[in-house]
Design a protein around this motif. Structure first.
Motif, PDB file in Angstrom:
ATOM      1  N   CYS A 367      25.209  39.944  43.459  1.00 26.65           N
ATOM      2  CA  CYS A 367      25.642  41.337  43.645  1.00 26.65           C
ATOM      3  C   CYS A 367      24.491  42.215  44.152  1.00 26.65           C
ATOM      4  O   CYS A 367      23.326  41.969  43.847  1.00 26.65           O
ATOM      5  N   CYS A 368      24.839  43.273  44.905  1.00 29.96           N
ATOM      6  CA  CYS A 368      23.821  44.228  45.384  1.00 29.96           C
ATOM      7  C   CYS A 368      23.503  45.281  44.327  1.00 29.96           C
ATOM      8  O   CYS A 368      22.630  46.123  44.542  1.00 29.96           O
ATOM      9  N   GLY A 369      24.264  45.272  43.219  1.00 31.88           N
ATOM     10  CA  GLY A 369      23.988  46.235  42.147  1.00 31.88           C
ATOM     11  C   GLY A 369      24.895  47.450  42.162  1.00 31.88           C
ATOM     12  O   GLY A 369      24.815  48.296  41.270  1.00 31.88           O
ATOM     13  N   SER A 370      25.763  47.553  43.149  1.00 32.48           N
ATOM     14  CA  SER A 370      26.625  48.736  43.236  1.00 32.48           C
ATOM     15  C   SER A 370      27.686  48.709  42.129  1.00 32.48           C
ATOM     16  O   SER A 370      27.636  49.506  41.199  1.00 32.48           O
ATOM     17  N   ALA A 371      28.645  47.797  42.259  1.00 32.27           N
ATOM     18  CA  ALA A 371      29.606  47.492  41.193  1.00 32.27           C
ATOM     19  C   ALA A 371      30.286  48.721  40.571  1.00 32.27           C
ATOM     20  O   ALA A 371      30.182  48.961  39.369  1.00 32.27           O
ATOM     21  N   GLY A 372      30.975  49.494  41.406  1.00 34.06           N
ATOM     22  CA  GLY A 372      31.706  50.663  40.888  1.00 34.06           C
ATOM     23  C   GLY A 372      30.730  51.728  40.439  1.00 34.06           C
ATOM     24  O   GLY A 372      29.976  52.275  41.238  1.00 34.06           O
ATOM     25  N   THR A 373      30.720  52.013  39.130  1.00 31.07           N
ATOM     26  CA  THR A 373      29.807  53.036  38.607  1.00 31.07           C
ATOM     27  C   THR A 373      28.525  52.406  38.041  1.00 31.07           C
ATOM     28  O   THR A 373      27.713  53.103  37.436  1.00 31.07           O
TER      29      THR A 373
END
Ligand code: SF4
Ligand code: SF4
Length: 439
Positions: A367-373
């Motif tokens: 994952c790029c770390g974004s993940a919604g909130t």
């Protein structure tokens, strides 16, 4: 995995589902190798297997979540890399969704945390409020530097650290609003199909150009596009915050609006350009399976939902000369697309077939770390993941970065000067639309 739920507990459909999921897990631990939080933190309790044990314990004993359970579940990105890796087909998504709902219901977070989560749940799904908040964030941005900066990254960040992260993610300027609900965009030439296009919430404020590019490509290829009136946020944002009453209310409202449109004018598909939303809409059928009035329509909506690239993949697009040499595109696979919807090849094939030199990004499963909130609530882990992603992207020396999810686009763009665009913008450009960034 052996479970010990009582018959009374198993009468609850959610517990029966959790029991089925838990029994499928054979503790092999293969999933730990691809879990971003385990890769970064090295703690078994921050791995899928560790979290599965924590959730099992909480559900079996039917006791309120402990502080430790909340800490490790909060650190989970819901990226679903573990589901791609698991050889036993463990549906971690439905298990962690249940855990989040239980945490929200039974755990009293500190006041500041409750206020923060409440504000996010109120503002993000509402384009008007979100636009206002972005405008306020822009005013507050110069003061962000006055907030204390972390000396070392923390997996349990303070409120001020989170506010700093939110201000850092706010764009310098907002584009003018795009197409509005209720508009119908007729097909050019003979009509071959009719689709609804999800308008989204944050995306329509941050980047209305994405849906405009989708409308351009679809109408250019004989597909009529409807922006359905009375549609609202798909519910993904509040669903991931464990606020399922809110998420399901939104799901029911959307199902009602889309089914009415399907009956009135016919719909071949409900298209989504934000893969995080697509994953949840495709799950409406499961989420509302016990709802007597909505189970059937929800299943129909889930069957109609398609990512834009999934819908375009079988079509022969009318490629035109772009008037430029080779453009090397690093394709960033959003977790919700690759792990949530198992769409891996279609976006890359579409880009290659339409003249782009597509490069896979090393460690693309992470994952790029974004993940919604997530990048707002866990900024330090999110930033470490983003920096790792950026280093991997840089290794393929791209001219542009393409992704299919606005959250990833904002997250990645926050750390690079390479243009970050949506896959559909490149397909629009390749078939006669404007060069991304030129309008
Ligand atoms: S969803 Fe992602 S972060 Fe959460 S346990 Fe699975 S792999 Fe790890
Ligand atoms: S890979 Fe699947 S079966 Fe193995 S521990 Fe992880 S969730 Fe359980």
């Amino acid at each position: 995995m052996k479970t010990e739920f009582s018959l009374a507990q198993l009468a609850n459909p959610d517990i029966a589902e959790a029991d089925k999921i838990l029994r499928a897990c054979v503790h092999c631990g293969f999933c730990t190798a691809t879990c971003p939080t385990y890769v970064l933190l090295g703690d078994e309790l921050d791995s899928p297997r560790g979290r599965i044990y924590l959730i099992k314990e909480m559900l079996e004993k039917d006791r309120p979540p402990t502080k430790a359970v909340v800490k490790h579940i909060d650190r989970c990105l819901s990226c679903l890399a573990c589901m791609t890796t698991c050889p036993s087909g463990v549906n971690y998504m439905h298990l962690v969704d249940q855990a989040r709902v239980r945490i929200e219901r039974d755990y009293r977070r500190p006041l500041a945390e409750r206020l923060l989560r409440g504000t996010l749940a109120l503002v993000l799904p509402d384009p008007k409020l979100f636009r206002t908040s972005m405008w306020l964030a822009r005013l507050a941005r110069p003061f962000a530097a006055l907030l204390p900066a972390p000396t070392t990254p923390s997996p349990t960040p303070s409120l001020l650290r989170r506010i700093r992260a939110m201000l850092a993610l706010a764009p310098g300027a907002l584009p003018a609003p795009g197409a509005v609900a209720g508009q119908v965009f007729p097909a050019q030439g003979e009509r071959h199909g009719r689709v609804a296009l999800l308008q989204g919430c944050a995306q329509q404020v941050l980047a209305p150009r994405i849906n405009q590019a989708a409308i351009n490509v679809l109408t250019r290829h004989g597909i009529e596009v409807v922006l359905v009136k009375d549609e609202q946020c798909c519910g993904a944002l509040t669903h991931h915050l464990g606020r399922d009453d809110d998420a399901l209310r939104r799901a029911r409202a959307n199902i009602t609006a889309w089914m009415a449109e399907a009956q009135a004018g016919g719909l071949d598909a409900i298209l989504v350009t934000t893969s995080g939303c697509g994953t949840v809409i495709k799950d409406y059928g499961f989420l509302l399976r016990e709802d007597r009035d909505f189970a059937g329509p929800a299943a129909k909506v889930s069957a109609l939902a398609r990512d834009i690239t999934e819908y375009l993949a079988p079509l022969e697009l009318k490629r035109q000369s772009r008037g430029e040499g080779d453009i090397v595109v690093a394709y960033h696979a959003a977790c919700s697309l690759q792990h949530g919807q198992k769409i891996t090849q279609a976006p890359k094939d579409l880009l290659s077939k339409n003249g782009f030199v597509v490069k896979d990004v090393p460690e693309s499963h992470l994952c790029c770390g974004s993940a919604g909130t997530y990048n707002l609530l866990q900024p330090d882990i999110a930033t470490r993941l983003r920096d790792r992603k950026l280093a991997n992207i840089a290794s393929v020396k791209p001219n542009m970065i393409a992704a299919g999810n606005i959250g990833c686009m904002v997250q990645i763009a926050g750390g690079t000067s390479v243009p970050v665009v949506h896959t559909i913008e490149l397909l629009d450009w390749a078939t006669g639309g404007p060069r991304p960034g030129s309008n």
